[in-house]
Design a protein around this motif. Structure first.
Motif, PDB file in Angstrom:
ATOM      1  N   CYS A   1      -2.770   4.707  -4.287  1.00 31.22           N
ATOM      2  CA  CYS A   1      -3.964   5.560  -4.259  1.00 31.22           C
ATOM      3  C   CYS A   1      -5.214   4.933  -3.328  1.00 31.22           C
ATOM      4  N   GLY A   2      -4.160   4.208  -2.051  1.00 30.66           N
ATOM      5  CA  GLY A   2      -5.202   3.471  -0.795  1.00 30.66           C
ATOM      6  C   GLY A   2      -4.983   5.034   0.279  1.00 30.66           C
ATOM      7  N   THR A   3      -5.489   4.012   1.177  1.00 28.39           N
ATOM      8  CA  THR A   3      -4.808   5.665   2.642  1.00 28.39           C
ATOM      9  C   THR A   3      -3.859   5.501   2.933  1.00 28.39           C
ATOM     10  N   THR A   4      -3.084   4.352   2.929  1.00 30.18           N
ATOM     11  CA  THR A   4      -1.610   5.128   3.171  1.00 30.18           C
ATOM     12  C   THR A   4      -0.992   5.578   1.382  1.00 30.18           C
ATOM     13  N   GLY A   5      -1.606   5.732   0.844  1.00 32.95           N
ATOM     14  CA  GLY A   5      -1.400   7.012  -0.316  1.00 32.95           C
ATOM     15  C   GLY A   5      -1.720   8.366  -0.533  1.00 32.95           C
ATOM     16  N   GLU A   6      -2.887   8.707   0.917  1.00 37.24           N
ATOM     17  CA  GLU A   6      -3.326  10.020   1.238  1.00 37.24           C
ATOM     18  C   GLU A   6      -4.320  10.254  -0.149  1.00 37.24           C
ATOM     19  N   SER A   7      -5.641   8.855   0.026  1.00 37.82           N
ATOM     20  CA  SER A   7      -6.383   8.854  -1.290  1.00 37.82           C
ATOM     21  C   SER A   7      -7.416  10.664  -1.125  1.00 37.82           C
ATOM     22  N   ALA A   8      -7.447  10.331   0.163  1.00 36.49           N
ATOM     23  CA  ALA A   8      -8.688  11.241   0.868  1.00 36.49           C
ATOM     24  C   ALA A   8      -8.612  11.977   0.810  1.00 36.49           C
ATOM     25  N   THR A   9      -7.187  13.051   0.941  1.00 33.64           N
ATOM     26  CA  THR A   9      -6.833  14.117   0.389  1.00 33.64           C
ATOM     27  C   THR A   9      -6.537  14.330  -1.526  1.00 33.64           C
TER      28      THR A   9
ATOM     29  N   ALA B   1       0.758  -0.835  -0.304  1.00 35.34           N
ATOM     30  CA  ALA B   1      -0.013  -0.173  -0.152  1.00 35.34           C
ATOM     31  C   ALA B   1       0.913   1.135  -0.357  1.00 35.34           C
ATOM     32  N   ILE B   2       1.296   1.840  -1.231  1.00 35.67           N
ATOM     33  CA  ILE B   2       2.749   2.711  -0.951  1.00 35.67           C
ATOM     34  C   ILE B   2       1.821   3.983  -0.897  1.00 35.67           C
ATOM     35  N   ALA B   3       3.485   4.490  -0.056  1.00 31.31           N
ATOM     36  CA  ALA B   3       2.811   5.916   0.327  1.00 31.31           C
ATOM     37  C   ALA B   3       3.111   6.697  -0.831  1.00 31.31           C
ATOM     38  N   THR B   4       2.213   8.155  -0.808  1.00 29.67           N
ATOM     39  CA  THR B   4       2.598   9.423  -1.969  1.00 29.67           C
ATOM     40  C   THR B   4       2.997  10.072  -1.314  1.00 29.67           C
ATOM     41  N   PRO B   5       4.583  10.468  -2.534  1.00 31.90           N
ATOM     42  CA  PRO B   5       5.461  11.240  -2.072  1.00 31.90           C
ATOM     43  C   PRO B   5       4.520  12.842  -2.791  1.00 31.90           C
ATOM     44  N   MET B   6       5.721  13.873  -1.756  1.00 35.20           N
ATOM     45  CA  MET B   6       4.463  14.888  -2.382  1.00 35.20           C
ATOM     46  C   MET B   6       5.948  16.010  -2.467  1.00 35.20           C
ATOM     47  N   LYS B   7       5.910  17.062  -2.960  1.00 39.47           N
ATOM     48  CA  LYS B   7       6.692  18.373  -2.810  1.00 39.47           C
ATOM     49  C   LYS B   7       6.679  18.883  -2.084  1.00 39.47           C
ATOM     50  N   GLU B   8       7.550  19.966  -1.291  1.00 36.35           N
ATOM     51  CA  GLU B   8       7.069  21.115   0.110  1.00 36.35           C
ATOM     52  C   GLU B   8       6.296  21.784  -0.315  1.00 36.35           C
ATOM     53  N   ASN B   9       5.484  22.024  -1.720  1.00 33.88           N
ATOM     54  CA  ASN B   9       4.364  22.505  -2.046  1.00 33.88           C
ATOM     55  C   ASN B   9       3.038  21.844  -2.009  1.00 33.88           C
ATOM     56  N   LEU B  10       3.720  20.854  -1.439  1.00 35.16           N
ATOM     57  CA  LEU B  10       2.274  18.947  -0.863  1.00 35.16           C
ATOM     58  C   LEU B  10       2.047  19.214  -2.323  1.00 35.16           C
ATOM     59  N   GLU B  11       2.018  19.131  -4.214  1.00 36.09           N
ATOM     60  CA  GLU B  11       2.235  18.476  -5.372  1.00 36.09           C
ATOM     61  C   GLU B  11       2.798  17.043  -4.727  1.00 36.09           C
ATOM     62  N   VAL B  12       2.481  16.039  -5.352  1.00 37.34           N
ATOM     63  CA  VAL B  12       2.585  14.919  -5.922  1.00 37.34           C
ATOM     64  C   VAL B  12       3.883  14.969  -6.594  1.00 37.34           C
ATOM     65  N   ASN B  13       4.722  14.118  -5.680  1.00 35.91           N
ATOM     66  CA  ASN B  13       6.142  14.064  -6.322  1.00 35.91           C
ATOM     67  C   ASN B  13       6.394  13.253  -7.109  1.00 35.91           C
ATOM     68  N   TYR B  14       6.060  13.255  -8.133  1.00 35.62           N
ATOM     69  CA  TYR B  14       6.035  11.637  -9.826  1.00 35.62           C
ATOM     70  C   TYR B  14       7.680  11.607 -10.043  1.00 35.62           C
TER      71      TYR B  14
END
Length: 294
Positions: free
Chosen positions: A44-52, A10-23
């Protein structure tokens, strides 16, 4: 045939400093997971912060993972929602983009009845033809799938093939397997209950721990499958301090802290989630060191 067997991250979603997804960082994480032996990517499960995530971000992140993984291992898209229409839209887009399967959490906040859950899942799965995994995590959604409901859905909806069980209730899991006569792909949704669920007929786990220890979780599953029950059980028990640390604050707060401790630079979390408390970080760090991750 199951979508996957073994350890799905359940992969986490990395974020940039501006909170955009860091692809760019997500690309690195996907490659590291595949190299580490992970058996499937759950994006994009729970761990991937899909809710936000916005619906556009959600779809784009799923699409990115599918393109980068490029059929090397299955990609399962988290497309559940508390709105049936939204779940249908996200699921259809994921299918069009090439997802190997869907992970469908129970509708949160609405707290549907069991009849409502049957109608919800049936409506989604009638709009797609790729396999779907139900996701039962009542501690987060306030809405639980009852064993008879699971059995009804598995029997009546052709492409509902599995369940990620995170209720924590072994008796519930046993009843699901009894009512389904084993004809459902059971995945543990709790990293501290992988081996117990395998013993009840499970075929794997959708794991938070795999973010930081992909080979370890894969090997724990495959030791069990190969008949080394004692070895698998030892790995389960040895990992408990780290698993507990990874859930001492709400997921994915600790796992992102752990990844950053490992130098992965996955960034921060989107509000309302906040950074891990310093005292908890020390416990997490020690658990990672004890298991040889740091």
């Amino acid at each position: 045939m199951a979508i996957f067997k073994g350890a799905g991250v359940a992969i986490a979603t990395p974020m940039k400093e501006n909170l955009e997804v860091n692809y760019d960082k997500l690309d690195e994480m996907l490659e590291e997971q595949i190299a580490g032996g992970t058996d499937a990517i759950v994006i994009c499960g729970t761990t991937g912060e899909s809710a936000t995530m916005t619906e556009e971000e959600h779809a784009a992140t799923i699409r990115f993972a599918i393109e980068r993984v490029n059929h090397r291992i299955p990609v399962i898209a988290g497309t559940g929602s508390n709105c049936t229409r939204t779940a249908i839209q996200l699921s259809k887009e994921a299918q069009e983009d090439g997802a190997d399967g869907l992970l469908l959490v129970t509708p949160y906040y609405n707290k549907a009845t069991q009849n409502g859950l049957i109608a919800h899942y049936t409506a989604i799965c009638n709009e797609v033809n790729i396999p779907a995994i139900l996701y039962n995590v009542p501690s987060r959604t306030g809405c639980g799938l009852q064993p008879q409901t699971v059995a009804t859905l598995v029997k009546d909806v052709e492409n509902i093939v599995g369940i990620k069980e995170a209720s924590g209730n072994i008796s519930t899991v046993a009843q699901i397997m009894h009512l389904c006569d084993g004809n459902v792909d059971l995945y543990s949704g709790n990293d501290d209950q992988v081996v117990p669920l395998l013993a009840l007929g499970g075929i794997g786990v959708i794991s938070v721990l795999s973010n930081v220890a992909p080979a370890y979780v894969h090997d724990m599953c495959y030791k069990f499958f190969s008949g080394d029950i004692a070895g698998s059980r030892k790995m389960q028990l040895d990992a408990l301090p780290l698993v507990n640390a990874l859930f001492c604050e709400v997921n994915p707060i600790p796992v992102k802290a752990a990844l950053n401790m490992m130098g992965k630079e996955v960034g921060t979390l989107r509000a309302p989630l906040t950074e891990m408390e310093d005292a908890h970080k020390e416990v997490l760090k020690k658990a990672m060191m004890d298991l040889g991750i740091l």
